[in-house]
Design an enzyme around this catalytic site. Sequence first.
Site, PDB file in Angstrom:
ATOM      1  N   GLU A   4       0.861  -1.186   0.000  1.00  0.00           N
ATOM      2  CA  GLU A   4       0.000   0.000   0.000  1.00  0.00           C
ATOM      3  C   GLU A   4       0.893   1.230   0.000  1.00  0.00           C
ATOM      4  O   GLU A   4       1.761   1.359   0.859  1.00  0.00           O
ATOM      5  CB  GLU A   4      -0.884  -0.031   1.242  1.00  0.00           C
ATOM      6  CG  GLU A   4      -1.909   1.056   1.320  1.00  0.00           C
ATOM      7  CD  GLU A   4      -2.746   0.934   2.588  1.00  0.00           C
ATOM      8  OE1 GLU A   4      -3.662   0.086   2.605  1.00  0.00           O
ATOM      9  OE2 GLU A   4      -2.469   1.650   3.555  1.00  0.00           O
ATOM     10  N   SER A  51      -4.166   3.071  -0.063  1.00  0.00           N
ATOM     11  CA  SER A  51      -4.992   3.158   1.132  1.00  0.00           C
ATOM     12  C   SER A  51      -6.392   3.625   0.759  1.00  0.00           C
ATOM     13  O   SER A  51      -6.588   4.299  -0.256  1.00  0.00           O
ATOM     14  CB  SER A  51      -4.364   4.142   2.119  1.00  0.00           C
ATOM     15  OG  SER A  51      -5.291   4.546   3.087  1.00  0.00           O
TER      16      SER A  51
END
Length: 596
Positions: free
Chosen positions: A449, A475
Amino acid sequence: MAHNQILDSGDPTLFDVRCTAPGPAGALPITPEMLLTRPSGELFGWSQNAGMGWDPRALGGKEILILSTHGGIRDATGAPIALGYHTGHWEVGLMMEAAARELKALGAIPFAAYCTDPCDGRTQGTTGMFDSLPYRNDAATVFGRLIRSLPTRRGVIGVATCDKGLPAMMMALASMHDLPCVLAPGGVTLLAAEGEDAGRVQSVGARFAHNQVTLEARGLKMRDILTDASVRNAMVVHAAFGGSTNLILHLPAVAHSAGLRRPTAADWTATNRRVARLVDALPNGPRSFATVQVFLAGGVPEVMLHLRRAGLLDSSVLTVSGQTLDAALDWWEASARRAELRRQLQDRDGIDPDDVIMDPAHAARAGLTSTVTFPHGNLAPEGSVIKSTAIDPSVVGPDGVYRKTGPARVFRTEAAAIAAIKSHGADRVNPGDVIVLICRGPMGSGMEETYQITSALKYLDFGKHVAVLTDARFSGVSTGACIGHITPEALAGGPIGKVLDGDIVEIVVDRVNLEGSVNLVGHGADLFGAEVGARVLGARPLRPDLAPDPALPPETRLWAALQQVSGGTWGGCVYDPGAILKALGVGQASTPTAGL
């Protein structure tokens, strides 16, 4: 029990929902050196430590991770609130607490994490035993991931019991070659003053057959609740909320685990075109209400009411209450809880709940558009995803289309990209650049991420003029012209692994019609268009510097290879045993594919 008792406890404190709370007192001992050189995760971790109540002045202590196979919940006297799988689960919690208190007294910062273990006694004679030895390896992987997921840890204490949890902990600790680790095995079960021992109790089946014991058992099964219809409902609710792109990874995985059809990129696109976004929430705008305010406005059931009225929801599905979704929504619509929470939002915050969760007509007047777009093109032939509503409106045309053409800046690590964003030198990222971050998909980094990049660009004044292309993920609070999940990933031979510095990339994202493209259209001063760009990419070799991250754990490399043949990113990054066995050329064609 009456249906309304299942849905509403009658607890008046449920109506007292606050949108703000005082933060922790004190200041973090952050230095300029930390801001310039440390990863954002370390600074975020300190803020979390203080937010959980740790004295900010003590945050410089050594961080020690205590891992355990603890399970169940007990109160201070040891009375069970929820049971673990076996009696060995209780004392490991006490051992962890004793270790944590000692570490804290010595000035260290203890962390605690758990991966509980099953009980072979419970699975004797059942297919649950098929998971016993494989669990050991899986748990070792989980423990290893928990250790690595606390990058600032200075040592690990493992506390474990039983004949699968204990070797799993040992395997995990043994793989930490350069980290101090200690194993503390748990104790044993005391003999019962009265009652049956662990050997005799396993004869209960035979005794039941001779009418020596009786048992009644009924209840809903997971397959009764989790169905193809409920998966489609989840996609509809996601579209109405404008939810995170991460659900595109997780919902197919959940569906696969349930033995259901996995939604495809085409399914997601069709759902988002059919279902209007009804919720104005962070980070999508236009007013970006906080999640707690969405909750006060009615949350998921309120959105479902609108979807049911619009005929977009299958409300005949069963819920965990034992009743249908229709029954639950009927109760919600007339409930005192709904009326009171919505009143609080209006009275306390001065916000009309109908401005947070809207009906389709209101949403259209407010200019809400669907959240997610799935661009294709010669750089993303199998697709990609962007939270298109989170692009800064000032760089979107009056027709609702984001258009950008700019030079590629290629990075193989997130750290290198962040360094260039922070830089003031010749290597800096400039307005107009297209950051191309490769080797960060499943095969390169476990599909990390990359919020460091998206958050930095959001809060820099030139960030809205920079786009990001990557085979990584984002995210749920990421914003900007950031296109992720690009497939095939670079290490799977995808054309994104052929991009060079100075290539000209064209990005088009139509936020109204949910269409988009990502194409190589030139190099330097030579513009040749997408069609020629496809031929250029076809003739180019992959970059010679493509490689997995050197720190990628071996088990993650294995996971990446297995998930790639199991459907890859769009299949939820799961293990499909049938597809894996077929790729290996072993096993039967009829091997079940669900369950892993």
